[in-house]
Design an enzyme around this catalytic site. Structure first.
Site, PDB file in Angstrom:
ATOM      1  CG  ASP A   1      -2.277   0.600   0.970  1.00  0.00           C
ATOM      2  OD1 ASP A   1      -2.327   1.772   0.657  1.00  0.00           O
ATOM      3  OD2 ASP A   1      -3.087  -0.106   1.149  1.00  0.00           O
TER       4      ASP A   1
ATOM      5  CG  HIS B   1      -5.161   3.669   0.747  1.00  0.00           C
ATOM      6  ND1 HIS B   1      -4.739   2.485   0.437  1.00  0.00           N
ATOM      7  CD2 HIS B   1      -6.292   3.771   0.160  1.00  0.00           C
ATOM      8  CE1 HIS B   1      -5.832   2.009  -0.051  1.00  0.00           C
ATOM      9  NE2 HIS B   1      -6.755   2.672  -0.518  1.00  0.00           N
TER      10      HIS B   1
ATOM     11  CB  SER C   1      -9.198   0.445  -0.329  1.00  0.00           C
ATOM     12  OG  SER C   1      -8.367   0.698  -1.661  1.00  0.00           O
TER      13      SER C   1
END
Ligand SMILES: *[C@@H]1O[C@H](CO)[C@@H](O)[C@H](O)[C@H]1NC(C)=O
Ligand SMILES: *[C@@H]1O[C@H](CO)[C@@H](O)[C@H](O)[C@H]1NC(C)=O
Ligand SMILES: *[C@@H]1O[C@H](CO)[C@@H](O)[C@H](O)[C@H]1NC(C)=O
Ligand SMILES: *[C@@H]1O[C@H](CO)[C@@H](O)[C@H](O)[C@H]1NC(C)=O
Ligand SMILES: *[C@@H]1O[C@H](CO)[C@@H](O)[C@H](O)[C@H]1NC(C)=O
Ligand SMILES: *[C@@H]1O[C@H](CO)[C@@H](O)[C@H](O)[C@H]1NC(C)=O
Length: 789
Positions: free
Chosen positions: A160, A235, A570
């Site tokens: 990520d 994220h 996600s």
């Protein structure tokens, strides 16, 4: 050290806004032009894939040398080869990434031992927000997900944007030391040192060569990005803490969604592979390098919340499919997001049968916000506004009525960028109606902020996916309420509206439902492999965040966020990664296929109120297997599925054969010679925990094998809920397991009762022993045989 850094970031937040927009513009431009780039030799990173590491090449250095030899041969010298090579893949599989012209790439493709050469590809992260307007999002771990040993002893690798190691979610007080089998490292870089790894974050690496070769050097001087495992985007911190964050009390997003935040497997270890950058872009050359290292390091699970959009590359050309193939072949479960291109059919991605592909669902939490019209009528909407108190009436105007002179009415209705007249909008509440091009309220929020409106009402199709609005209240209402407000405005001389504070309400709504944005099956590449596999929470998820994230570039001075609310597949992907860790801890020897089977066959298709789970996006529709695979994950059942549908590596080879891939290519992929039987029937007979028949022309018999993992002496009886118009029979109808019979085969025969072509219809096959209900989904479409005159 740390506070200084944060402050620095605060000082330059306005610069960041500029840089951010520039970055995004560049990325978008680059993406739009990528077809040009390939032909103009600007896009010059290529991935040369050479299959499984062949037996003789045990010495890693030899493998790397052989890559350099190939390159020197083509480029003319060793030094040119060294300059061109970005990565040598040598742990999990063989191959390399290098800067090559088209013609050089062609030459290399013809060299014996090379399976294929593909141009580097840019993948993106799977949040619902477009990256030109990155909002705060966060994954709130729903307490239901933890059980038993909570993942102790299991290592989850997360590919990520990196990690914010100071987050409370990654404290290591109750963690064990990394196991002796762990071979990973803590790779240092900007603001990330060896001491940032601990007994929670046991490894961290970063990969930027493929990305920089494509987009140029990353500018880190403005603090928007770190050349290290440190997360500038948020994220990766969000997904990592969702998978394996430890419990954090009083976590909230500006006071909303307050409570205990924790990951699915709070005792699992984390290994961080930073391959994506704050632009939201990730390069496939970097991704493959991360897979190669993760296989070497010894992760048990890989959580990958990213992908490319359709059309899907073939499984032997797709870096994610190749990397995950080699990982799964070595017993590592790979969990991927299915994409955010729903609610349309055939949009799901990451569809290789060895991957666990995750859909997103809503959770039982809402953020209701009330608006009051001047006539005292009260309407309910949703909001994630946490700003100042708003207890006064504002005049309200309709976007279409205050269009800028050069804007068309359609875009003003949706409050698209630049569509409103700032003079007329200033200080007023603005009513916007979602246009067909808008996926969310984010653009309208930005527009209203720019014209200094007092706030906005965004009327849209019903969904629980709510956008964060920082400086202005934004209340999202459905079209019915939006129309009510518009009628009031038209009937009133000076219409006014009052906003109110957002609340957090838990447990009172229809949930879960499949989120509208969650990509749907069937797979456009291999429709007989059911995708997605499973659904997990992915809407309005609170989880840890990077305080350096560019969220603040939006408008005003926000405090750095440590937790954030996010939506997307996600977010659902790491929920499943965490749950896989729980299974792995309980059953360390189960194959990735067995683990997937346990997830699918125990999933629930009904909600807490015993109603069938619905799907947003298609009005009032019950969810079907193309929305959520086996259903919504049930963490309380996954460790005791009763029976499993297992697969081994040879099944995947045969699958690739049946897909029509080159024998030789597959042999190289697998590292051993393989004889392909190109039987299309194999696709249907692959031992998946689902049966999809895209074209039923005549009666068809399919076989499956189940393995008993429950009590030794068990008797299971088949029960079928047949798809409409299809008759289904199971032979034998009873399976008696014993210490001698751990595995049993059965056949399922399908025939159509329809005389007209039909759409897919859905059903279920259950095996029941009185305590387990082992359910697999069935999806069948009957086609009428053509009669030739
Ligand atoms: C990097 O960003 C800073 C701040 O935005 C800017 O001043 C500098 O010129 C940039 N450097 C490069 C090499 O682009
Ligand atoms: C959590 O917040 C509540 C109320 O704001 C406070 O009473 C409590 O002490 C806090 N707990 C922790 C661990 O910070
Ligand atoms: C709205 O309610 C307030 C207080 O209850 C009252 O004073 C006012 O007259 C009402 N307005 C209308 C238009 O009904
Ligand atoms: C905005 O509206 C005002 C008042 O009607 C008008 O004078 C002005 O030209 C408009 N500006 C734009 C950019 O449309
Ligand atoms: C399959 O592989 C062989 C050996 O590499 C090659 O000669 C042949 O052209 C390939 N076929 C296709 C259709 O790519
Ligand atoms: C299973 O059944 C066999 C034969 O009836 C019996 O001998 C054995 O003890 C049983 N095993 C278990 C675990 O119940």
């Amino acid at each position: 050290m740390l506070p200084v850094m944060v402050e620095q970031i605060g000082l330059i937040s306005s610069l960041m806004a500029l840089a951010w927009n520039l970055c995004i513009t560049l990325l978008l431009l680059a993406l739009q032009q990528s077809c040009f780039l390939v032909t103009t030799a600007l896009s010059n990173v290529h991935i040369v894939y050479m299959g499984d590491r062949s037996r003789g090449q045990n010495e890693k250095q030899l493998v790397e040398d052989s890559h350099l030899d190939i390159l020197s041969h083509i480029l003319g010298s060793k030094s040119a080869a060294r300059k061109s090579i970005l990565y040598s893949y040598k742990h999990g599989f063989s191959g390399f990434a290098a800067v090559l012209s088209q013609s050089q790439a062609k030459l290399i493709a013809d060299i014996p031992g090379v399976v294929h050469v593909t141009p580097n590809k840019i993948l993106s992260l799977h949040t619902t927000r477009s990256w030109d307007f990155l909002h705060v999002k966060q994954d709130i771990a729903t307490g239901i997900l933890s059980r038993g040993q909570s993942g102790r002893g299991t290592i989850i690798g997360v590919m990520d944007t990196g990690i914010w190691p100071e987050s409370r979610s990654f404290r290591d007080e109750h963690m064990d030391n990394p196991p002796p089998r762990w071979r990973g490292t803590c790779q240092e870089g900007n603001f990330f040192y060896h001491y940032h790894c601990n007994r929670k974050i046991i490894g961290a690496r970063w990969y930027v060569k493929g990305y920089e070769a494509e987009f140029g050097k990353l500018n880190t001087s403005d603090g928007v990005e770190y050349l290290s495992p440190r997360d500038a985007a948020g994220h990766g911190t969000h997904t990592s803490s969702t998978a394996a964050g430890v419990a954090v009390e009083n976590a909230s997003f500006m006071g909303l969604a307050k409570g205990l935040a924790r990951g699915g497997a709070p005792s699992a270890w984390l290994a961080i592979y930073k391959i994506c950058w704050a632009t939201g872009g990730c390069s496939s050359a970097d991704l493959l390098a991360a897979f190669d290292d993760a296989i070497f390091d010894g992760v048990d699970i890989l959580s990958v919340s990213l992908g490319s959009s359709p059309p899907l590359p073939t499984y032997v050309e797709d870096a994610l499919a190749i990397g995950s193939f080699h990982a799964v072949a070595k017993g590592i479960s790979v969990v991927c997001s299915g994409g955010n291109s729903g609610p349309y059919a055939q949009t799901v991605i990451n569809t290789a049968p060895w991957i666990v592909t995750v859909a997103a669902s809503t959770i039982d939490r809402e953020f209701p916000s009330t608006v009051i019209l001047g006539n005292n009528q009260t309407l309910q909407g949703q909001s994630l506004y946490t700003g100042k108190d708003l207890s006064k009436f504002y005049p309200i105007v309709y976007g279409e009525d205050i269009a800028a002179s050069d804007a068309d009415e359609d875009s003003a209705r949706g409050c698209d960028s630049g569509s409103l007249n700032a003079t007329l909008a200033k200080g007023k509440a603005i009513l916007c109606f979602q246009s067909r091009s808008q996926r969310s309220a984010s653009v309208a929020i930005k527009t209203v902020t720019e014209v200094e409106g007092a706030g906005l009402i965004f009327a849209q199709f019903p969904t629980k996916d709510v956008d964060v609005s920082w400086s202005k209240p934004c209340v999202q209402v459905d079209f019915i309420s939006g129309t009510t407000i518009l009628s009031y405005m038209e009937a009133t001389r000076n219409p006014v509206i009052k906003f109110s504070k957002t609340r957090t309400v838990v447990g009172q709504q229809m949930s879960p439902e499949v989120a509208f944005f969650s990509s749907r099956g069937p797979s456009s590449l291999s429709p007989s492999v059911l995708k997605p596999d499973i659904a997990a929470p992915g809407v309005g998820i609170l989880a840890a965040w990077s305080p350096a994230s560019s969220v603040r570039s939006l408008t005003d001075e926000l405090p750095p966020l440590n937790f954030n609310i996010e939506s997307g597949t996600s977010m659902s992907c790491p929920h499943i990664s965490g749950i896989v860790a729980l299974i792995k801890t309980t059953h360390p020897t189960w194959s990735p296929a067995a683990i997937k089977s346990a997830l699918v066959t125990t999933a629930s298709v009904k909600n807490y109120y015993n109603q069938y789970i619905g799907a947003e996006g298609a009005p009032y529709k019950e969810a079907d297997p193309f929305d959520y695979g086996g259903g919504h994950v049930d963490p309380n059942k996954v460790t005791d599925p009763g029976l499993i549908y297992d697969l081994d590596n040879s099944d995947y080879f045969h699958f690739l054969c049946s897909m029509g891939y080159n024998n030789t290519a597959i042999s190289m992929l697998t590292g051993s010679p393989i004889r392909c039987h190109k039987s299309p029937k194999f696709l249907l007979n692959m031992n998946l925990p689902s049966i999809v028949i895209p074209e039923l022309k005549q009666p068809l018999t399919i076989s499956r094998t189940v393995t008993n993992v429950g009590p030794i002496n068990s008797t299971y009886i088949a029960r079928v809920v047949a798809p409409i118009g299809i008759s289904v029979s199971v032979e034998p109808p009873t399976l008696k397991f014993s210490s001698k019979k751990l595995k049993m085969k059965f056949k399922v025969t399908f025939s159509s009762k329809l005389r007209v072509p039909s759409r897919f219809s859905f059903g279920y096959l259950f095996w029941e022993d009185g305590s387990h209900e082992v359910r697999i989904p069935l999806a069948v479409r009957s086609v009428v045989r053509e009669f030739l005159c």
